[in-house]
Motif scaffolding. Structure first.
Motif, short mmCIF file in Angstrom:
data_model
loop_
_atom_site.label_atom_id
_atom_site.label_comp_id
_atom_site.label_asym_id
_atom_site.label_seq_id
_atom_site.Cartn_x
_atom_site.Cartn_y
_atom_site.Cartn_z
N PRO A 79 0.82 -1.21 0.00
CA PRO A 79 0.00 0.00 0.00
C PRO A 79 0.85 1.26 0.00
O PRO A 79 1.97 1.27 0.52
CB PRO A 79 -0.82 -0.12 1.29
N GLN A 80 0.32 2.31 -0.59
CA GLN A 80 1.03 3.58 -0.69
C GLN A 80 0.26 4.67 0.07
O GLN A 80 -0.98 4.64 0.12
CB GLN A 80 1.15 4.02 -2.16
N TYR A 81 0.98 5.63 0.64
CA TYR A 81 0.38 6.75 1.37
C TYR A 81 1.11 8.04 1.01
O TYR A 81 2.27 8.02 0.65
CB TYR A 81 0.48 6.54 2.88
N THR A 82 0.39 9.16 1.13
CA THR A 82 1.00 10.47 0.98
C THR A 82 0.33 11.45 1.94
O THR A 82 -0.50 11.05 2.77
CB THR A 82 0.89 10.95 -0.49
N ARG A 83 0.68 12.72 1.89
CA ARG A 83 0.11 13.71 2.81
C ARG A 83 -1.39 13.90 2.57
O ARG A 83 -1.84 13.76 1.44
CB ARG A 83 0.85 15.04 2.66
N ARG A 127 -2.62 12.41 8.59
CA ARG A 127 -3.90 11.93 9.14
C ARG A 127 -5.02 12.54 8.32
O ARG A 127 -5.09 13.75 8.15
CB ARG A 127 -4.05 12.32 10.61
N TRP A 166 -7.93 8.80 9.87
CA TRP A 166 -7.17 7.62 9.43
C TRP A 166 -5.71 8.00 9.26
O TRP A 166 -5.36 8.79 8.40
CB TRP A 166 -7.72 7.10 8.10
N VAL A 223 -1.48 7.58 8.62
CA VAL A 223 -0.47 6.84 7.88
C VAL A 223 0.26 5.94 8.88
O VAL A 223 0.54 6.36 10.01
CB VAL A 223 0.51 7.81 7.21
#
Length: 240
Positions: A175-179, A182, A186, A188
């Motif tokens: 999975p990928q996350y960015t700004r 929060r 939810w 990061v």
């Protein structure tokens, strides 16, 4: 890399080639994609490429003469693949094989099919993008060009990206996350904000293994199951 595409709808492919990473690769010369109009091989004033099938039946079939003529006039790079349901299933392994070469060509069928003599004596093989019915091979050609083209060195801004994507090792991507860190409550995962790059790499690998085992167990089975080291990695992050 040079890719020739033979179609009765050149505008479909030309529009596709104007966007995204493939469009940039064409613009900067990493990819040389030449779209060929199959009607150029027709010998009648109406530029016909299809006729009724022998033996009767609904619809029309693409004739051999215009297709042979169009291909022979262009002298395209080989192998030449006919896009159709009886071909080898196109997957990431096939994409890597084509990306390792200097070029290839794609022949897009339409109507009820293509005269069998095209597959037997003109094409070097067939490719299928899946077990479903499409109106023609153009969408399949776009899939092949996108999947292969992005593996050609220099096409992606970061060549490491292709090594980390889904199916690169027979696994789904992590999975990928960015700004923002929060969003609507939810967060990061903390590990991604830790600055510990070694642990981030292990977490990503564990997530990839866990996702694949849960969502695509067939891919895990094809790899011969999980190794002891992979099991230990899942346990490290509470994913076993």
């Amino acid at each position: 890399m040079r890719v020739d595409v033979f179609t009765i709808f050149p505008a479909m492919l030309e529009a596709f080639l104007g966007f995204g990473v493939i469009g940039r690769a064409v613009d900067n010369g990493r990819l040389d994609v030449r779209v060929r109009d199959l009607r150029a091989g027709s010998g009648d004033p109406h530029r016909s490429v299809d006729d009724a099938p022998f033996g009767g039946g609904a619809g029309k079939v693409m004739m051999p003469e215009p297709l042979f003529n169009a291909v022979e006039q262009a002298d395209p790079p080989r192998p030449l693949f006919l896009l159709g349901p009886t071909g080898r299933r196109f997957d990431q392994a096939a994409a890597r094989e084509l990306a390792a070469g200097r070029g290839f060509s794609l022949l897009c069928g339409r109507y009820e099919g293509v005269d069998q003599r095209v597959g037997d004596h003109l094409a070097d093989g067939e490719l299928s993008i899946g077990d479903f019915v499409l109106a023609g091979g153009e969408v399949g050609a776009m899939v092949v060009i996108e999947a292969v083209g992005r593996l050609v060195p220099g096409v992606l801004g970061n060549d490491l990206s292709a090594d980390e994507e889904s199916f690169s090792e027979g696994l789904l991507e992590h999975p990928q996350y960015t700004r923002p860190a929060r969003f609507r409550g939810w967060p990061v995962p903390d590990v991604l904000r830790s600055g510990d790059h070694g642990r981030v790499d292990r977490w990503r690998r564990a997530q990839s293994l866990s996702r694949t085992a849960a969502l695509r167990p067939d891919l895990v089975a094809a790899r011969g199951g999980l190794t002891r080291a992979e099991q230990a990695l899942l346990e490290e992050f509470g994913l076993a």
